[in-house]
Scaffold this active site. Structure first.
Site, PDB file in Angstrom:
ATOM      1  CE1 TYR A 147      -3.005  -3.039   0.285  1.00 36.19           C
ATOM      2  CE2 TYR A 147      -2.463  -3.200   2.602  1.00 36.19           C
ATOM      3  CZ  TYR A 147      -3.081  -3.710   1.482  1.00 36.19           C
ATOM      4  OH  TYR A 147      -3.752  -4.886   1.570  1.00 36.19           O
ATOM      5  CD1 TRP A 164     -15.614  -9.897  -1.920  1.00 34.06           C
ATOM      6  CD2 TRP A 164     -15.557 -11.969  -2.745  1.00 34.06           C
ATOM      7  NE1 TRP A 164     -14.515 -10.538  -1.400  1.00 34.06           N
ATOM      8  CE2 TRP A 164     -14.466 -11.800  -1.882  1.00 34.06           C
ATOM      9  CE3 TRP A 164     -15.730 -13.194  -3.393  1.00 34.06           C
ATOM     10  CZ2 TRP A 164     -13.541 -12.819  -1.646  1.00 34.06           C
ATOM     11  CZ3 TRP A 164     -14.800 -14.211  -3.164  1.00 34.06           C
ATOM     12  CH2 TRP A 164     -13.735 -14.010  -2.294  1.00 34.06           C
ATOM     13  CG  ASP A 189      -1.557  -6.120  11.527  1.00 34.40           C
ATOM     14  OD1 ASP A 189      -1.275  -7.311  11.283  1.00 34.40           O
ATOM     15  OD2 ASP A 189      -0.739  -5.301  11.948  1.00 34.40           O
ATOM     16  CG  PHE A 190      -5.267 -11.134   9.484  1.00 36.57           C
ATOM     17  CD1 PHE A 190      -3.984 -11.397   9.072  1.00 36.57           C
ATOM     18  CD2 PHE A 190      -6.215 -10.737   8.548  1.00 36.57           C
ATOM     19  CE1 PHE A 190      -3.629 -11.274   7.738  1.00 36.57           C
ATOM     20  CE2 PHE A 190      -5.855 -10.621   7.209  1.00 36.57           C
ATOM     21  CZ  PHE A 190      -4.571 -10.888   6.810  1.00 36.57           C
ATOM     22  CG  HIS A 208      -3.501 -15.572  -2.362  1.00 38.90           C
ATOM     23  ND1 HIS A 208      -4.065 -15.304  -3.594  1.00 38.90           N
ATOM     24  CD2 HIS A 208      -3.680 -14.441  -1.629  1.00 38.90           C
ATOM     25  CE1 HIS A 208      -4.548 -14.069  -3.603  1.00 38.90           C
ATOM     26  NE2 HIS A 208      -4.328 -13.528  -2.435  1.00 38.90           N
ATOM     27  CG  ASN A 255      -0.170 -10.855  -9.377  1.00 42.35           C
ATOM     28  OD1 ASN A 255       0.634 -10.051  -9.814  1.00 42.35           O
ATOM     29  ND2 ASN A 255      -1.193 -10.524  -8.616  1.00 42.35           N
ATOM     30  CD  GLN A 259       0.721  -7.196  -7.225  1.00 43.03           C
ATOM     31  OE1 GLN A 259      -0.253  -7.747  -7.672  1.00 43.03           O
ATOM     32  NE2 GLN A 259       0.679  -5.986  -6.711  1.00 43.03           N
TER      33      GLN A 259
HETATM   34  C1  ASE Z   1      -3.697 -10.279  -3.277  1.00 48.58           C
HETATM   35  C2  ASE Z   1      -4.601 -10.288  -4.340  1.00 48.58           C
HETATM   36  C3  ASE Z   1      -4.234  -9.623  -5.495  1.00 48.58           C
HETATM   37  C4  ASE Z   1      -2.460  -9.625  -3.341  1.00 48.58           C
HETATM   38  C5  ASE Z   1      -2.094  -8.953  -4.502  1.00 48.58           C
HETATM   39  C6  ASE Z   1      -2.984  -8.947  -5.582  1.00 48.58           C
HETATM   40  C7  ASE Z   1      -4.885  -9.457  -6.739  1.00 48.58           C
HETATM   41  C8  ASE Z   1      -4.052  -8.687  -7.536  1.00 48.58           C
HETATM   42  N1  ASE Z   1      -2.910  -8.381  -6.822  1.00 48.58           N
HETATM   43  O1  ASE Z   1      -4.041 -10.935  -2.132  1.00 48.58           O
HETATM   44  C9  ASE Z   1      -6.233  -9.991  -7.128  1.00 48.58           C
HETATM   45  C10 ASE Z   1      -6.089 -11.322  -7.796  1.00 48.58           C
HETATM   46  N2  ASE Z   1      -5.429 -11.185  -9.072  1.00 48.58           N
HETATM   47  C11 ASE Z   1      -4.192 -11.661  -9.301  1.00 48.58           C
HETATM   48  C12 ASE Z   1      -3.596 -11.380 -10.653  1.00 48.58           C
HETATM   49  O2  ASE Z   1      -3.555 -12.264  -8.470  1.00 48.58           O
END
Ligand code: ASE
Length: 298
Positions: A147, A164, A189-190, A208, A255, A259
């Site tokens: 963020y 959703w 912040d669990f 994930h 991703n 990320q």
């Molecule tokens: C997360 C979900 C997402 C962390 C980063 C993320 C999403 C995009 N960036 O928990 C939504 C799901 N899409 C993808 C491409 O993962």
């Protein structure tokens, strides 16, 4: 002309140009084309759209016609003049006010996800997320890095909520949740905060984001908060056992590499995590859509 190579060549071209398609749709959203056309309620010409949105005439005409090719806009001609309006897809999903709007998620893809994916090669080499390279952020704390600003946080949260409207019903229908009168969707912040009292906890797209160790830490904390008979519903995109599909789960897993600290997991991997935290009677339900559901009980 149809040589044995042709289907392969088509596939190659589709893959090569995939990101061009994504970026056209993101740009049309960012510029506000779909919102403008929804707001005026009547078809508009290219120059009028360009003037109202403050863009070049040439660029806007190219973008609008490409959106027609992608079935995001309809084009009609009135006295030889081209007029554009939203297709059903755009009205439903691409306007900010649409009933199934994905606007903020698309914005987040465009401004954050897309930038991180520029460093996919580095992410694979190093096995870690690319926030530092993508945004020059040296923070060790994932969520400080994710963020980057209040605005980005809001876009991301709105985006996650929007999903959703297209997959929520299937996820909630996957199990009979009537034995659980008080349901708590865990967010924020669990790791630090205390878990409120509830009969069912939902962890949607949380596990994930994290490696196994952090997942176990969180799951154990939830297990401690659970009374016997209470449940945990995990909502994630579940990979096939051999991890060769579904494609969307594999792409999301990449991703997560780019990320976050996490990855997408198989049903067996989620079973393993929940079992290790103490949960039993674990059931996995595939919805056939983006998100699947896993229910465990104390
Ligand atoms: C997360 C979900 C997402 C962390 C980063 C993320 C999403 C995009 N960036 O928990 C939504 C799901 N899409 C993808 C491409 O993962």
């Amino acid at each position: 002309m149809s040589s044995p190579e042709e289907p392969w060549c088509r596939l190659l071209t589709e893959y090569t140009n995939g990101f061009l398609v994504s970026k056209v749709m993101f740009t049309a959203c960012e510029l506000g084309i779909f919102d403008l056309l929804e707001g005026t309620g009547r078809p508009l010409g290219s120059e009028a759209i360009a003037d109202l949105l403050g863009t070049s005439h040439h660029g806007m005409e190219l973008l609008l016609n490409t959106c027609v090719g992608l079935k995001l806009l309809h084009r009609e001609t009135d006295d030889g003049k081209a007029l554009y309006q939203n297709t059903a897809l755009a009205t439903l999903y691409l306007t900010q006010s649409g009933p199934k709007s994905q606007y903020h998620m698309l914005l987040y893809y465009s401004k954050t996800t897309y930038v991180c994916w520029n460093y996919l090669t580095e992410a694979v080499r190093e096995g870690k997320n690319q926030y530092v390279r993508a945004f020059g952020k040296s923070s060790q704390e994932l969520f400080e890095a994710i963020y980057r600003s209040e605005e980005e946080l809001l876009t991301f949260m709105s985006g996650l909520n929007e999903i959703w409207s297209i997959c929520g019903e299937e996820v909630m229908a996957s199990f009979d949740l009537s034995p659980f009168p008080l349901i708590c969707d865990l967010g924020g912040d669990f790791f630090k905060e205390t878990i409120p009292e509830a009969n069912l906890y939902i962890l949607a797209r949380v596990l994930h984001d994290w490696g196994d160790e952090k997942c176990l830490q969180l799951l154990s904390k939830i297990y401690q908060a659970c009374k016997p008979g209470c449940g945990l519903l995990v909502v994630e995109t579940v990979l096939e056992d051999n991890k060769t599909g579904p494609l969307v789960a594999q792409l999301y897993s990449m991703n997560m590499l780019v990320q976050t600290e996490g990855k997408e997991r198989t049903a067996a991997e989620y079973r393993g995590l929940l079992t290790a935290a103490g949960f039993s009677r674990i059931q996995v339900k595939r919805t056939g859509n983006l998100y699947d559901a896993i229910l465990g009980r104390k």
